[in-house]
Design a protein around this motif. Structure first.
Motif, PDB file in Angstrom:
ATOM      1  N   ILE A  24      73.108 -32.893  50.634  1.00 13.70           N
ATOM      2  CA  ILE A  24      73.304 -32.640  52.058  1.00 13.70           C
ATOM      3  C   ILE A  24      73.461 -31.149  52.324  1.00 13.70           C
ATOM      4  CG2 ILE A  24      74.888 -32.964  53.995  1.00 13.70           C
ATOM      5  CD1 ILE A  24      75.445 -35.775  52.908  1.00 13.70           C
ATOM      6  N   GLN A  25      74.250 -30.487  51.504  1.00 14.01           N
ATOM      7  CA  GLN A  25      74.450 -29.044  51.661  1.00 14.01           C
ATOM      8  C   GLN A  25      73.135 -28.284  51.500  1.00 14.01           C
ATOM      9  OE1 GLN A  25      77.365 -27.438  48.975  1.00 14.01           O
ATOM     10  NE2 GLN A  25      77.127 -25.343  49.717  1.00 14.01           N
ATOM     11  N   GLU A  26      72.334 -28.690  50.507  1.00 10.94           N
ATOM     12  CA  GLU A  26      71.060 -28.008  50.261  1.00 10.94           C
ATOM     13  C   GLU A  26      70.065 -28.249  51.401  1.00 10.94           C
ATOM     14  OE1 GLU A  26      68.169 -25.723  48.189  1.00 10.94           O
ATOM     15  OE2 GLU A  26      70.361 -25.876  48.104  1.00 10.94           O
ATOM     16  N   LEU A  27      70.037 -29.447  51.943  1.00  7.45           N
ATOM     17  CA  LEU A  27      69.101 -29.747  53.032  1.00  7.45           C
ATOM     18  C   LEU A  27      69.488 -28.990  54.305  1.00  7.45           C
ATOM     19  CD1 LEU A  27      68.397 -33.576  52.606  1.00  7.45           C
ATOM     20  CD2 LEU A  27      67.078 -31.619  51.788  1.00  7.45           C
ATOM     21  N   LYS A  28      70.778 -28.848  54.566  1.00 12.38           N
ATOM     22  CA  LYS A  28      71.215 -28.071  55.722  1.00 12.38           C
ATOM     23  C   LYS A  28      70.817 -26.602  55.568  1.00 12.38           C
ATOM     24  CE  LYS A  28      75.151 -30.960  57.085  1.00 12.38           C
ATOM     25  NZ  LYS A  28      76.636 -31.051  57.213  1.00 12.38           N
ATOM     26  N   LEU A  29      70.992 -26.064  54.359  1.00 11.68           N
ATOM     27  CA  LEU A  29      70.614 -24.681  54.099  1.00 11.68           C
ATOM     28  C   LEU A  29      69.104 -24.509  54.225  1.00 11.68           C
ATOM     29  CD1 LEU A  29      71.220 -21.810  53.113  1.00 11.68           C
ATOM     30  CD2 LEU A  29      71.110 -22.673  50.769  1.00 11.68           C
TER      31      LEU A  29
ATOM     32  N   ARG B  46      60.596 -12.595  44.825  1.00 13.67           N
ATOM     33  CA  ARG B  46      59.139 -12.639  44.962  1.00 13.67           C
ATOM     34  C   ARG B  46      58.709 -13.909  45.697  1.00 13.67           C
ATOM     35  NH1 ARG B  46      54.656 -13.829  40.897  1.00 13.67           N
ATOM     36  NH2 ARG B  46      52.821 -12.919  41.902  1.00 13.67           N
ATOM     37  N   LEU B  47      59.330 -15.026  45.379  1.00 16.78           N
ATOM     38  CA  LEU B  47      58.996 -16.276  46.059  1.00 16.78           C
ATOM     39  C   LEU B  47      59.259 -16.175  47.562  1.00 16.78           C
ATOM     40  CD1 LEU B  47      60.339 -19.031  43.627  1.00 16.78           C
ATOM     41  CD2 LEU B  47      57.953 -18.611  44.236  1.00 16.78           C
ATOM     42  N   GLU B  48      60.414 -15.647  47.919  1.00 22.84           N
ATOM     43  CA  GLU B  48      60.764 -15.539  49.340  1.00 22.84           C
ATOM     44  C   GLU B  48      59.834 -14.573  50.063  1.00 22.84           C
ATOM     45  OE1 GLU B  48      65.512 -16.664  49.296  1.00 22.84           O
ATOM     46  OE2 GLU B  48      64.920 -14.575  48.949  1.00 22.84           O
ATOM     47  N   GLY B  49      59.227 -13.672  49.323  1.00 28.04           N
ATOM     48  CA  GLY B  49      58.262 -12.759  49.931  1.00 28.04           C
ATOM     49  C   GLY B  49      56.978 -13.465  50.341  1.00 28.04           C
ATOM     50  N   PHE B  50      56.722 -14.650  49.778  1.00 27.51           N
ATOM     51  CA  PHE B  50      55.522 -15.402  50.130  1.00 27.51           C
ATOM     52  C   PHE B  50      55.695 -16.224  51.413  1.00 27.51           C
ATOM     53  CE2 PHE B  50      54.809 -15.700  45.288  1.00 27.51           C
ATOM     54  CZ  PHE B  50      54.064 -14.532  45.286  1.00 27.51           C
ATOM     55  N   VAL B  51      56.933 -16.374  51.885  1.00 25.73           N
ATOM     56  CA  VAL B  51      57.213 -17.274  53.018  1.00 25.73           C
ATOM     57  C   VAL B  51      56.405 -16.940  54.275  1.00 25.73           C
ATOM     58  CG1 VAL B  51      58.997 -18.063  54.637  1.00 25.73           C
ATOM     59  CG2 VAL B  51      59.478 -17.964  52.177  1.00 25.73           C
ATOM     60  N   PRO B  52      56.316 -15.674  54.701  1.00 26.44           N
ATOM     61  CA  PRO B  52      55.535 -15.388  55.916  1.00 26.44           C
ATOM     62  C   PRO B  52      54.073 -15.823  55.793  1.00 26.44           C
ATOM     63  CG  PRO B  52      56.933 -13.518  55.381  1.00 26.44           C
ATOM     64  CD  PRO B  52      56.999 -14.449  54.201  1.00 26.44           C
ATOM     65  N   GLN B  53      53.460 -15.573  54.639  1.00 24.34           N
ATOM     66  CA  GLN B  53      52.069 -15.979  54.442  1.00 24.34           C
ATOM     67  C   GLN B  53      51.935 -17.511  54.408  1.00 24.34           C
ATOM     68  OE1 GLN B  53      53.611 -13.682  52.509  1.00 24.34           O
ATOM     69  NE2 GLN B  53      52.550 -11.798  53.102  1.00 24.34           N
ATOM     70  N   LEU B  54      52.904 -18.179  53.801  1.00 21.10           N
ATOM     71  CA  LEU B  54      52.884 -19.645  53.768  1.00 21.10           C
ATOM     72  C   LEU B  54      52.991 -20.226  55.179  1.00 21.10           C
ATOM     73  CD1 LEU B  54      55.147 -20.459  50.683  1.00 21.10           C
ATOM     74  CD2 LEU B  54      52.780 -21.207  51.004  1.00 21.10           C
TER      75      LEU B  54
ATOM     76  N   LYS C 234      62.182 -30.787  49.414  1.00 19.15           N
ATOM     77  CA  LYS C 234      63.347 -30.334  50.171  1.00 19.15           C
ATOM     78  C   LYS C 234      63.002 -29.947  51.604  1.00 19.15           C
ATOM     79  CE  LYS C 234      66.176 -28.450  46.378  1.00 19.15           C
ATOM     80  NZ  LYS C 234      66.782 -27.214  45.839  1.00 19.15           N
ATOM     81  N   ILE C 235      61.891 -29.209  51.787  1.00 22.36           N
ATOM     82  CA  ILE C 235      61.565 -28.781  53.151  1.00 22.36           C
ATOM     83  C   ILE C 235      61.170 -29.973  54.007  1.00 22.36           C
ATOM     84  CG2 ILE C 235      59.137 -28.233  52.641  1.00 22.36           C
ATOM     85  CD1 ILE C 235      61.525 -26.412  55.089  1.00 22.36           C
TER      86      ILE C 235
ATOM     87  N   ARG D 202      67.040 -26.266  56.046  1.00 20.83           N
ATOM     88  CA  ARG D 202      66.661 -26.334  57.463  1.00 20.83           C
ATOM     89  C   ARG D 202      66.964 -25.017  58.174  1.00 20.83           C
ATOM     90  NH1 ARG D 202      68.646 -31.307  61.134  1.00 20.83           N
ATOM     91  NH2 ARG D 202      67.298 -32.357  59.626  1.00 20.83           N
ATOM     92  N   GLU D 203      68.098 -24.426  57.864  1.00 20.81           N
ATOM     93  CA  GLU D 203      68.488 -23.171  58.516  1.00 20.81           C
ATOM     94  C   GLU D 203      67.542 -22.024  58.172  1.00 20.81           C
ATOM     95  OE1 GLU D 203      72.463 -22.428  57.299  1.00 20.81           O
ATOM     96  OE2 GLU D 203      73.340 -24.071  58.472  1.00 20.81           O
ATOM     97  N   ARG D 204      67.152 -21.912  56.919  1.00 24.31           N
ATOM     98  CA  ARG D 204      66.316 -20.778  56.533  1.00 24.31           C
ATOM     99  C   ARG D 204      64.833 -21.033  56.734  1.00 24.31           C
ATOM    100  NH1 ARG D 204      67.906 -21.232  50.159  1.00 24.31           N
ATOM    101  NH2 ARG D 204      66.638 -23.061  49.642  1.00 24.31           N
ATOM    102  N   GLY D 205      64.433 -22.312  56.867  1.00 28.67           N
ATOM    103  CA  GLY D 205      63.042 -22.629  57.187  1.00 28.67           C
ATOM    104  C   GLY D 205      62.102 -22.725  56.004  1.00 28.67           C
TER     105      GLY D 205
END
Length: 287
Positions: free
Chosen positions: A181-186, A237-245, A143-144, A188-191
């Motif tokens: 399409i909706q999921e890919l736009k979301l 918990r997953l979203e908490g890993f985003v900065p380190q990723l 997805k990303i 992209r927005e959240r990164g």
């Protein structure tokens, strides 16, 4: 090598170099004119490159380089010891998250698994199948990467393989073009990409993209992800890993600019060969 073969090789390399400087692609006539090569000869060279997966022709009949050269670059760096720079980054992430960390590299119109590190020490452990294909629309990784491409290109890549069904993947897998399409736009927005029981039942994952050092490459050149069983890795918990990723992705992008350090060395064993003893494991093909 004969003089004729040498001349042909030089022309082919000139075409590749020219396309490398044109991320939006070039028309056959432009290539022929700028390099002063007959159109018929340019067409033959492009056909060879297309057949080998180095270029593709888009809907406007312009030719662009694929990610094949990028993948070869990764292999080259790995053979010269640069993989030793990337693997500790994956190991660090695995230790930090306590879950499976994986890295992919873009390979033409898909992604290829390149490395992994296992951070789980006990309990249910996600056991990856590194040779499996990446299910682009059902994985955080896919997805990303898709979100970094033009939307029409991304949708066509998914439609080419089909959505599959919940029986083939996970119960929450995307089933329509509109939802994709909706999921890919979301995304992209959240990164970052996020999946919960989409590629595999009972598995959730988050992923970020790896950009090219120059920042002029269409789409991400690879991805980094963390995956684990849903009873242990909640969405929060997953979203908490985003900065380190994202920080790790930045470090790996810088690896691309590393100049040879020291003598050549063989690519070290990936962490897949160093998984800890486990009480229970689930094999998954994608995250």
């Amino acid at each position: 090598m004969t003089r004729q073969a040498s001349f042909a090789a030089e022309r082919c390399l000139a075409i590749i170099e020219m396309l490398a400087a044109a991320p939006d692609g070039l028309a056959l006539s432009t290539i022929a004119s700028d390099l002063d090569i007959p159109k018929s000869a340019v067409h033959r060279f492009l056909q060879v490159l297309d057949n080998r997966g180095y270029v593709r022709q888009d809907d406007t009949y312009r030719y662009r380089l694929t990610m094949r050269l990028v993948q070869m670059g990764f292999k080259f760096l790995a053979g010269r010891g640069a993989w030793e720079v990337a693997q500790p980054i994956l190991d660090r992430l695995a230790e930090l998250s306590g879950e499976l960390v994986r890295m992919t590299v873009a390979d033409g119109d898909t992604l290829a698994w390149l490395g992994a590190a296992q951070g789980a020490k006990s309990g249910l452990i996600i056991d990856p199948v590194m040779g499996s294909r990446v299910i682009l629309h059902a994985t955080a990784t896919g997805k990303i990467w898709l979100s970094s491409l033009p939307i029409d290109t991304a949708v066509n890549l998914v439609l080419r393989r089909g959505f599959g069904s919940p029986k083939e993947h996970g119960p929450n897998v995307i089933q329509s073009t509109e939802a994709l399409i909706q999921e890919l736009k979301l995304t992209r927005e959240r990164g970052y990409g996020l999946v919960i029981e989409e590629a595999d039942p009972g598995v959730a994952a988050v992923a970020v993209g790896i950009t090219s050092p120059n920042g002029d490459q269409e789409g991400f050149v690879g991805t980094l992800s963390v995956a684990g069983p849903i009873y242990r890795v909640t969405r929060e918990r997953l979203e908490g890993f985003v900065p380190q990723l994202k920080e790790a992705a930045r470090e790996i992008a810088e690896m691309w600019m590393i100049i040879e350090r020291g003598p050549r060395s063989e690519r070290p064993r990936q962490s897949l060969d160093r998984f800890p003893d486990r009480r229970s494991a689930v094999s998954v093909g994608a995250d």
